[in-house]
Design a protein around this motif. Sequence first.
Motif, PDB file in Angstrom:
ATOM      1  N   ASP A 151      44.423  33.563  36.949  1.00 22.79           N
ATOM      2  CA  ASP A 151      44.427  34.891  37.572  1.00 22.79           C
ATOM      3  C   ASP A 151      45.856  35.191  37.983  1.00 22.79           C
ATOM      4  O   ASP A 151      46.429  34.497  38.845  1.00 22.79           O
ATOM      5  CB  ASP A 151      43.512  34.919  38.796  1.00 22.79           C
ATOM      6  N   ARG A 197      48.494  37.668  39.701  1.00 21.74           N
ATOM      7  CA  ARG A 197      48.407  38.664  40.782  1.00 21.74           C
ATOM      8  C   ARG A 197      49.761  39.296  41.057  1.00 21.74           C
ATOM      9  O   ARG A 197      50.784  38.604  41.101  1.00 21.74           O
ATOM     10  CB  ARG A 197      47.915  37.960  42.050  1.00 21.74           C
ATOM     11  N   ILE A 202      44.889  42.131  39.987  1.00 17.26           N
ATOM     12  CA  ILE A 202      44.790  40.839  39.308  1.00 17.26           C
ATOM     13  C   ILE A 202      44.384  41.056  37.857  1.00 17.26           C
ATOM     14  O   ILE A 202      43.510  41.876  37.562  1.00 17.26           O
ATOM     15  CB  ILE A 202      43.748  39.934  40.007  1.00 17.26           C
ATOM     16  N   GLN A 233      43.315  38.611  34.439  1.00 15.07           N
ATOM     17  CA  GLN A 233      43.059  37.257  33.930  1.00 15.07           C
ATOM     18  C   GLN A 233      43.840  37.051  32.636  1.00 15.07           C
ATOM     19  O   GLN A 233      43.752  37.855  31.710  1.00 15.07           O
ATOM     20  CB  GLN A 233      41.570  37.062  33.674  1.00 15.07           C
ATOM     21  N   GLU A 279      41.211  40.578  29.093  1.00 11.72           N
ATOM     22  CA  GLU A 279      42.041  39.439  29.457  1.00 11.72           C
ATOM     23  C   GLU A 279      43.233  39.436  28.504  1.00 11.72           C
ATOM     24  O   GLU A 279      43.212  40.112  27.461  1.00 11.72           O
ATOM     25  CB  GLU A 279      41.247  38.133  29.355  1.00 11.72           C
TER      26      GLU A 279
END
Length: 619
Positions: free
Chosen positions: A40, A42, A47, A49, A95
């Motif tokens: 994750d 940030r 956030i 992935q 993602e």
Amino acid sequence: MHAYRSHTCADLTKANVGDTVRLSGWVHRVRDHGGVLFIDLRDHYGITQVIADGDSPAFADLEKVRSEWCIRIDGNVLARDESLINPNLPTGEIEVFVRELEVLGSAAELPLMVFGDQEYPEETRLKYRYLDLRRDVMQKSMALRSDVVSSMRKRMWDLNFREFQTPIITASSPEGARDFLVPSRQQPGKFYALPQAPQQFKQLIMVSGFDKYFQIAPCFRDEDPRADRSPTDFYQLDLEMSFVEQQDIFDTIAPVLAGVFEEFGEGKKVDAPHEWPQISYRDAAKWYGSDKPDLRNPIKMQDCSEHFRGSGFAIFAKLLEQEGTEVRAIPAPTGGGRKFCDRMNKFAQGEGLPGMGYIFWREKTADSVAQELGIKVKEAQAKIKSGEVEVGMEAAGPLAKNIGPERTEAIRQQLGLGIGDAAFFLGGKPKAFEKIAGKVRDVIGTELNLLDKDRFAFAWIVDFPIYEQDEDTGKIDFEHNPFSMPQGGAEALEGNPLDVLGYQYDLACNGYELVSGAIRNHRPEIMYKAFEIAGYGKEEVESRFGALVNAFQYGAPPHGGCAAGIDRIVMLLADQQNIREVMMFPMNQRAEDLMMNAPSDPQSDQLMELGLRVIPQDQ
């Protein structure tokens, strides 16, 4: 492509699937699923992935990263499988498969974790505040603070106020707290002070002909800390206006604050400003035991002295023979049980009182009916069951037995109570017990779930007494702001000083003082007289407040204003109990900055340059 990012960690959506992107941020969490790494990533905005497996050229390097490393990744946006979508994240449908990694800043072993909800000692949090501030709750609180200040500033400009900055280095001025002194290098032995508030400057701005002033002002006070007060510095929305009366100030600041609370209060109810009650200082003390009452709590204390005069409860009866004493009742709707009453009595004892009297009302028992009718308990039970006898209610508790049914019934009717309710009683000189009574009221309201927690309840507290009298010496001194215009002007100062009220006001919300202000005493002759009553001669007034007194001799306009505490406002909006949770870099309770190691010992050459030396304190 930009050196560090093409998008923030909150930007990417399903529409970006297939794009090559660059992200930078901190490693929030690492999950190793046996040959597949999930990280994750940030930043301030959110956030994303990111993933890597053995096919990624960056996999070996990515295995080395740990929590809170600052990294940059390049990769391709992929759609998550339907079953793996995270609906709680704006980026939860995608993602990023990592192709390239750059470590921008590695992190040593962490003294506190950013990920998760672990509790850490405040000392640790303040020493490593830069890590503590990375946590989601702190990011949100600081963003809220910034947004609140921005909203206030815009609202004030929309009301045609102008923003002016007042000095940070000034003269010492007694305004209710201790100054922070600053030694002068150019004039050895003399000191500046950090301003406790821009009070005198903003009044001088009015004398200078500027009609409306405001400032997001830093203030500095050397105070003992509390959960809702910083021991060193704080910020306030400071404003002043010319040619105004008290209601004009209310009509100006109330919509500003109501708008801020509506904008950031997450749907909690905010009463319209014209509905905010105006409660006198004395009534607030009498009804709520506080000059900053929490009106979400419906409990209103009442004077019940007449019901105890000459009664069988000797403690209160004898007490009321003394001048200036009262017995106050604290109603407790739904609190009518002996266990609860005993618990509240114990709380009062913990606050330093010998205890509290109490009465609670309940349905009459069969024993009571039997005793009343002179029959056996079984007969009473049968009569109650058949409806032949109406049970009704009875008063219970030590006080009820001592003062009898007529007096307890009169108390019940006065307080509007019924079966299942209770009332607690405190007696003496009001100033001696009002504060504790207020605490008891708060605890009762909380324990009985009487508070409307989805509301911001505002109230103006007005009519502050200007003077008070020391009971031991009889000396008259200022009880509240000495610069407030007395109600009635000069004539009011000719009578009993203890009857003089000032045009001074506070705004309370949910048990906190948010605003304090006054219509100023701009007439030199009235100011001299007001200070004379408190024992301050003309020369002392001119010495302490020379700038104001001199300026008022040259056509000072009637003026007034107030200041709203930004830290407390944000604390309420963030639903926090401690003001340090909404300040970026606060001091601890000992007024220490553990991160910057302040206060610190001065260097010897600094002291020499200032003509100072430190005298060791006896341990």
